[in-house]
Motif scaffolding. Structure first.
Motif, PDB file in Angstrom:
ATOM      1  N   LEU A 168      -3.634   2.885 -47.040  1.00  0.00           N
ATOM      2  CA  LEU A 168      -4.321   1.737 -47.609  1.00  0.00           C
ATOM      3  C   LEU A 168      -5.338   2.223 -48.637  1.00  0.00           C
ATOM      4  N   LYS A 169      -4.886   2.259 -49.887  1.00  0.00           N
ATOM      5  CA  LYS A 169      -5.721   2.757 -50.976  1.00  0.00           C
ATOM      6  C   LYS A 169      -6.000   1.697 -52.046  1.00  0.00           C
ATOM      7  N   ARG A 170      -5.220   0.629 -52.051  1.00  0.00           N
ATOM      8  CA  ARG A 170      -5.380  -0.379 -53.113  1.00  0.00           C
ATOM      9  C   ARG A 170      -5.071  -1.760 -52.556  1.00  0.00           C
ATOM     10  N   VAL A 204     -13.663 -12.819 -49.935  1.00  0.00           N
ATOM     11  CA  VAL A 204     -12.873 -11.618 -49.652  1.00  0.00           C
ATOM     12  C   VAL A 204     -13.474 -10.392 -50.330  1.00  0.00           C
ATOM     13  N   LEU A 205     -13.988 -10.553 -51.541  1.00  0.00           N
ATOM     14  CA  LEU A 205     -14.661  -9.428 -52.203  1.00  0.00           C
ATOM     15  C   LEU A 205     -15.834  -8.934 -51.352  1.00  0.00           C
ATOM     16  N   LYS A 206     -16.589  -9.854 -50.795  1.00  0.00           N
ATOM     17  CA  LYS A 206     -17.693  -9.463 -49.919  1.00  0.00           C
ATOM     18  C   LYS A 206     -17.182  -8.729 -48.685  1.00  0.00           C
ATOM     19  N   ALA A 207     -16.050  -9.184 -48.161  1.00  0.00           N
ATOM     20  CA  ALA A 207     -15.457  -8.534 -46.986  1.00  0.00           C
ATOM     21  C   ALA A 207     -15.105  -7.082 -47.284  1.00  0.00           C
ATOM     22  N   ILE A 208     -14.586  -6.819 -48.471  1.00  0.00           N
ATOM     23  CA  ILE A 208     -14.208  -5.447 -48.833  1.00  0.00           C
ATOM     24  C   ILE A 208     -15.457  -4.607 -49.082  1.00  0.00           C
ATOM     25  N   LYS A 244     -15.822   1.408 -48.108  1.00  0.00           N
ATOM     26  CA  LYS A 244     -14.830   2.445 -48.383  1.00  0.00           C
ATOM     27  C   LYS A 244     -14.623   2.535 -49.894  1.00  0.00           C
ATOM     28  N   PRO A 245     -15.424   3.335 -50.570  1.00  0.00           N
ATOM     29  CA  PRO A 245     -15.360   3.411 -52.036  1.00  0.00           C
ATOM     30  C   PRO A 245     -14.051   3.980 -52.575  1.00  0.00           C
ATOM     31  N   VAL A 258       0.283  -2.044 -55.267  1.00  0.00           N
ATOM     32  CA  VAL A 258      -0.802  -2.101 -54.290  1.00  0.00           C
ATOM     33  C   VAL A 258      -0.249  -1.936 -52.879  1.00  0.00           C
ATOM     34  N   ASP A 259      -1.156  -1.723 -51.922  1.00  0.00           N
ATOM     35  CA  ASP A 259      -0.750  -1.442 -50.542  1.00  0.00           C
ATOM     36  C   ASP A 259      -0.924  -2.626 -49.601  1.00  0.00           C
TER      37      ASP A 259
END
Length: 350
Positions: free
Chosen positions: A174-176, A193-197, A202-203, A247-248
Motif C-alpha cells: 500500500l504505497k498509493r 478522507v484526506l484528513k483520515a490519511i 505515513k509520509p 494506485v494500490d
C-alpha cells in the motif's frame, strides 16, 4: 438508427447517469447510430460536456415538475425530422406514466435503472448492479421486456478494457491511494478522507484526489491537498483507467465507479453517498470485491483511518481478484449490440 437519450446531471443528482449514457452513446455511434440527448439545465449539469463530445442536446428548463418534463420532452420528439428508433431513459423520476405518454412517439424504449422500485413501459431494461436477488423486476415490467441484469452489462469506457489487457501485477503493498467521491460530492467526503490519511502519519504513501466536474467544494479540496506531502489533485481527468491501474487502493463512493475499479482489480474502501448505491455496495462487499463502510454521513475521518489500518496484503489481493472476476469491461459492447441488432419492427427478443 436514430436514438434519443433522456438523462440529467446536477449537484444533487450527481454525474453518473450522464457519464454512463455518454459511454453507451459512444458505443452506439461506433455502430453508425445517430444519438441525441434531452437534458435539463440544472445547476451542475453536464450539457457542455455532452456537446463537447459531439452530441446535439435539446435543453429543458431547470426545476420543472415531472408532468411538465413529460410534455416538453414529447414536444421535442414530435418536432424531430425522423421518428426515433429508440428512446433511452436514465432517470429516477421517470416511470410508467411518463413512458406510456411518450410511447406513441418512438419505436422502442430502453430504461437504465439501479433501483427496481417502480413500474416501466419498456422493451429493454438494463440494471448493471450486482444483486443478491435473481430478478428484482418481477411484476414491474411488460412480459416481453428483455432484461439485461448484472455487471456483465456494465457501461464502461473502452479505456478500461484496454488497461485491463496490460495490467501490472499488484503486490499487495500500500504505497498509493486514490480518492474519488463522485462527480459532485455535495457533503465534501473528499476532505474527510484526506484528513483520515493525514491521521495515518505515513509520509511514504502518495495520494491522488479526483475532483469531479460538479463538485461545489473544489477549492477547499485543492487547498487541503496542496498542504499535504505527496498529494496531487486531478480535474477533468481523461485517463481514469490508467490512473486506477497505477494506485494500490481506492477510497470512494459507490455507483458506476465501483464497476470501473472492479474491472481493473483495484481494491476499494467504499462509502454510500446516495441511497441508490446502498444495495449494490452491500452485495459487492458480501461478494468480497470491496469493503463497504455504509452511509458516508455516519462516518468520521477516524472510521476511514481505522479501515485503512485494518487492510493486509491478502485482503487487498482477494479484493483485486474478486473484482476482476465480477466485471470484464466488455458490457458496453454487449448492451450496444442488443440495441443495434434488435428488430425494430418486432418486440426486442434479446
Amino acid at each position: 438508427m436514430n436514438i434519443i437519450i433522456r438523462t440529467d446531471a446536477s449537484i444533487s443528482i450527481g454525474t453518473g447517469h450522464v457519464m454512463r449514457c455518454l459511454t453507451l452513446a459512444d458505443e452506439l455511434k461506433r455502430g453508425n447510430a445517430a444519438v441525441r440527448f434531452i437534458c435539463r439545465e440544472e445547476e451542475g449539469n453536464l450539457i457542455g460536456t455532452i456537446e463537447e463530445q459531439g452530441y446535439k442536446v435539446y435543453r429543458l428548463p431547470r426545476s420543472i415538475d415531472i408532468e411538465t418534463d413529460k410534455e416538453l420532452t414529447g414536444a421535442i420528439i414530435k418536432d424531430l425530422p425522423t421518428r426515433p428508433d429508440w428512446l433511452i431513459i436514465d432517470h429516477y423520476d421517470i416511470d410508467l406514466s411518463w413512458e406510456s405518454h411518450i410511447r406513441k412517439l418512438v419505436t422502442k424504449i430502453m430504461i437504465i435503472d439501479d433501483l427496481a422500485d417502480r413500474q416501466h413501459d419498456c422493451d429493454l431494461l438494463l440494471n448493471q448492479n450486482y444483486s443478491l436477488s435473481k430478478d428484482p423486476y418481477n411484476g414491474l415490467l411488460p412480459e416481453k421486456c428483455v432484461r439485461l441484469l448484472g455487471p456483465e452489462y456494465t457501461l464502461l469506457r473502452p479505456q478500461f478494457l484496454e488497461v485491463r489487457k496490460n495490467l501490472r501485477k499488484r503486490t499487495g503493498e500500500l504505497k498509493r491511494i486514490l480518492i474519488f467521491m463522485g462527480g459532485s460530492d455535495p457533503d465534501n467526503e473528499n476532505c474527510k478522507v484526506l484528513k483520515a490519511i493525514q491521521m495515518l502519519d505515513k509520509p511514504d504513501i502518495s495520494i491522488d484526489v479526483i475532483i469531479g466536474q460538479s463538485n461545489p467544494h473544489r477549492d477547499e479540496v485543492k487547498s487541503m491537498a496542496t498542504r499535504m506531502p505527496n498529494a496531487a489533485c486531478h480535474l477533468h481527468l481523461d485517463n481514469m483507467a490508467e490512473l486506477m491501474s497505477e494506485v494500490d487502493l481506492s477510497i470512494g463512493a459507490g455507483g458506476t465507479t465501483t464497476w470501473e475499479r472492479c474491472s481493473i482489480g483495484l481494491p476499494a474502501i467504499v462509502s454510500v453517498i446516495a441511497e441508490n448505491q446502498y444495495a449494490s455496495a452491500v452485495s459487492v462487499d458480501r461478494y468480497g470485491a470491496i469493503i463497504n463502510m455504509g452511509y458516508s454521513n455516519l462516518l468520521s475521518s477516524e472510521d476511514y483511518t481505522e479501515a485503512i489500518k485494518g487492510l493486509d496484503k491478502l485482503q487487498l489481493d482477494t479484493m483485486s481478484q474478486k473484482g476482476m472476476a465480477l466485471v470484464d469491461a466488455e458490457g458496453s459492447m454487449r448492451v450496444a449490440g442488443k440495441i443495434l441488432h434488435a428488430d425494430i419492427g418486432e418486440k426486442c427478443r434479446g
